[in-house]
Design a protein around this motif. Sequence first.
Motif, short mmCIF file in Angstrom:
data_model
loop_
_atom_site.label_atom_id
_atom_site.label_comp_id
_atom_site.label_asym_id
_atom_site.label_seq_id
_atom_site.Cartn_x
_atom_site.Cartn_y
_atom_site.Cartn_z
N GLY A 1 17.67 -8.53 19.11
CA GLY A 1 18.49 -7.56 18.42
C GLY A 1 18.15 -6.13 18.83
N GLU A 2 18.56 -5.21 18.00
CA GLU A 2 18.46 -3.79 18.29
C GLU A 2 17.09 -3.25 17.84
OE1 GLU A 2 20.59 -0.58 15.88
OE2 GLU A 2 21.95 -0.93 17.58
N MET A 3 16.52 -2.37 18.70
CA MET A 3 15.21 -1.79 18.39
C MET A 3 15.24 -0.30 18.75
SD MET A 3 12.67 -4.76 19.92
CE MET A 3 11.25 -3.89 19.30
N ASN A 4 14.69 0.52 17.88
CA ASN A 4 14.62 1.97 18.09
C ASN A 4 13.26 2.32 18.69
OD1 ASN A 4 14.90 4.71 18.03
ND2 ASN A 4 15.62 4.82 15.94
N VAL A 5 13.24 2.72 19.97
CA VAL A 5 11.97 2.97 20.66
C VAL A 5 11.80 4.41 21.11
CG1 VAL A 5 11.80 0.59 21.46
CG2 VAL A 5 12.98 2.27 22.87
N ALA A 6 12.85 5.22 21.08
CA ALA A 6 12.74 6.61 21.51
C ALA A 6 11.76 7.35 20.62
CB ALA A 6 14.11 7.28 21.49
N GLY A 7 10.90 8.15 21.21
CA GLY A 7 9.90 8.91 20.48
C GLY A 7 8.58 8.20 20.35
N LEU A 8 8.55 6.89 20.67
CA LEU A 8 7.29 6.15 20.64
C LEU A 8 6.54 6.37 21.96
CD1 LEU A 8 8.47 2.70 19.17
CD2 LEU A 8 7.45 4.64 17.93
N THR A 9 5.24 6.20 21.85
CA THR A 9 4.47 6.23 23.09
C THR A 9 4.68 4.93 23.84
OG1 THR A 9 2.50 5.32 22.06
CG2 THR A 9 2.73 7.72 22.03
N TYR A 10 4.33 4.94 25.09
CA TYR A 10 4.51 3.75 25.92
C TYR A 10 3.73 2.57 25.35
CZ TYR A 10 4.21 0.72 30.04
OH TYR A 10 4.25 -0.35 30.90
#
Length: 916
Positions: free
Chosen positions: A178-187
Amino acid sequence: MKRGLIFSALAGLALSVSFSFDVLFNSAQAQQMPSQAQIEQLRSLPRAQQEQLARQFGVDIDMLDQMDRQDSQAEQREQQERDLVFPRGTRFDHTGEPIIPEDLERQFTRDDEVIRPFGYDMFAAQPSTFAPTSHAPVPSNYIMGVGDSIKVQLFGQEDTVHNLIIDREGKVVIPRLGEMNVAGLTYSAMQELIQHRVRERLIGFQVAVSMGELRSIQIFIVGEAYQPGAYTVSSLSTISQALYVAGGVSDIASLRSVRLMRGGNVESEFDLYDLLMRGDASADRILQSGDVVFIPPRGDMITVKGEVNRPAMYELKGGETLEDALKLAGGAKAEAYLPSTQVRRVRDGRRQMTTLDLSSQDHLQRSVQGGDEIVLREVSEGLDNSLLVVGAVSRPGQYEWQEGLRINDILRSSRHDLLEQADLSYGLVVREHGPRRELRVYQFDVALAIDGDRGENLELNERDQLVIFSRYQTKAEEQEKLSRLTRSKQEREQEERQELLADYRRAFLRDLVREKENSDREAREERERAERLTPLRELFGTPDQDEGRVADEDLAEYSRENLLDPIMQRLQRQRTESGNTPFVYVAGEVNHPGVYPLVQNASASRLISAAGGLKDSAYLQRAEVTRINLKGGQAETEYMPFDLLDVILGNEDIALQGRDRLNVLSIPEWQNTYEVTLRGEVRFPGTYAIRRGESLSALVERAGGFTDFAFLDGAVFTRDELREQERRRMTMLAEELQREIASNAITGTGGSNQSYEQMRTLLADLMAVEPVGRLIIDLPRILAGESQAGDITLKDGDTLHVPSRQDSISILGEVQMATSYRFDRDLTVTDYINMSGGTKQKADERRIYVVKANGAIEPHRQRRGWFSHGASAELRPGDAIVVPLDTTYSENLELWSRVTNIIYNSAVAFAAISNI
């Protein structure tokens, strides 16, 4: 028709390709992978045929597409891995290849003498493209953003690979998750999030998360950048990389306060000196989209130059000290002289200089300010705690000095420590004394010093010069004496010795060299030689004897003149306590007369040793010292005779002072051995040594007289000094004749019937005549004691030629056939001339003469008329009849008769000598 041919050709091509692929794929099925050549052939076909052949032979066409994409990505990565940074001024063509400027080498050539601001060259470059790179490793604290690509690999029950791109909302959609919000997270946080979601929702699966393509970000580089503006860079770019993108910084940019602005605030301040000097990149932050890199103008600058490891101009941040300035310049070199460091500073509108001791901690803590110039100078070239040994020694060079060191501590053996040509009687120790560095010269006997004699084995001081001389004056003499010795060692060390001699000269002449360093070498040497010789000639009143002077290039390497020259130049500027120049002069019967330095405790015996000792001809009972005393502003000459033998034996000695002149007299009536040669019909011919004043008759008696076949009337006596006189007269006559010939040729006078070339030929014949130096003697009368002039006193080089008996008469000159006839006492001169065919048309019959066998000339007078009287010359065996040329007929020159007579007479003399 054409269309049918085309279809037939295409069908044939397809059949050929199909057959080719049939062979290729059948051979490749065992490997389950087509070869590169097969793939290239397949790619050359249209898409429909590719799919058809792939289905026919069981090849996955999607696999080939994937291989194409991988090759394209590899090529793209290879392109990105190329050098993207080029020097400023580089242009690029339409393909992206760099066009290097022609003056690039000159533009980037460093001049080490020019002090430049530190660090600016590091960023003086520009990139070929601003395209971001995606192959760099991603740090764990990298912030994920819109546009980044994520590669998710699931493996377990089935293997799948998903290449996902973060959309503009900062999300990625992973199938089954499904959908995951990853922008702004560190690698690293993004990796943990996806792995946690897989473990929760997908049983039996494992996941590997990595970065794909990186996003590009836009940043702004402003301030004192070389090319300020907005740039698109990789999201992994840092501050330092951004400086490269902008082509570096301008000439007035600050390297110590590069600021990263984010959201209007200073996020980080990067001191590039930390990176350049210490490799500290902790402040080199990763940029984010919208960041601003601001480069302010530089602050105060100082200059550090001289003996430092990195001379340059450095920027100050405030509060730096001299110690910090030295650290910025990489520290002082080992040869830097810290106690005398110059600090030049602008103060109150004036430039002032302060000398500080940077070996002192107090001075190191002094603060510096903008505009300061710090100069570290080099230590002196002179070596402390050392002394120099030069000259005819086996191992010349610098030696360590210690308290109490003496000469035989350096020169232990005359056989092993000295060269074969070394003079064992004369050596010098040259020492500087006092604040004016005046020279004091000490003389010693080399052999006695090595043997440990207390008076000669001098104690040495620090920085003394120990000079050992050669016994020989010229190279030719030295080579002749040493021709039988093995000199390979000297040849191997020749270059080192030459360098050492140059250093030795510079040690004495440093000030003179500095004054003349810009002048031409040859002119400088000539001027130095004139400066050196003129005061000495004026001092001792000696004439300029350049004719007897040995040329500098012919002098032996360690001759007195070579090694004393720099010492004498230094001593010219000094005066003794009496006001005299510290030179002494020795002349007369010594081996090396000349001017010598006045040594400490100078005496007549030491000066004689310096001059190489006495010659055999020295008169030992008496010598003389001439001294000039200054009294009441006037010079008085004093003569001091002494017994030279007592001085040589050491019974007494004469103390010398500046400008004294020692003259060693010659033994009265002393001369070199005279040699006289007797040749021909002598009972014991050869070269005889004679005493001065010995006569010819006495020498003939010593030689046993003559043989029975001796022809005494035809004896030829020659003398060297007469030969030289004849040569000078012939030269003068030839010059006079040449001027007269040239004058007549130009003016057309003289009634010449001969060509100019013919006259020149006769002149050449005259110049080719070798003078004989014959002295006309009547040997029979001399031996009988009947000669009115008495006997002949012999001189050095005299030669007596006594021929065998002759019974012939020779005829020379203008006759039809010049020849010789048997002597007949009944025949006259006219008869012999007629027998030779008579005279030629150009003969001068009035001036016929006879050259007698002893060299005397007797004219022949002929009867010309009924009333004239004449007598023919009486002929004897060995005589020669000469018929000269009529000069009034051939050429109206008064010199012709003398010229022809010289030629004929010389020919007769040579004929007489050659018949011996």
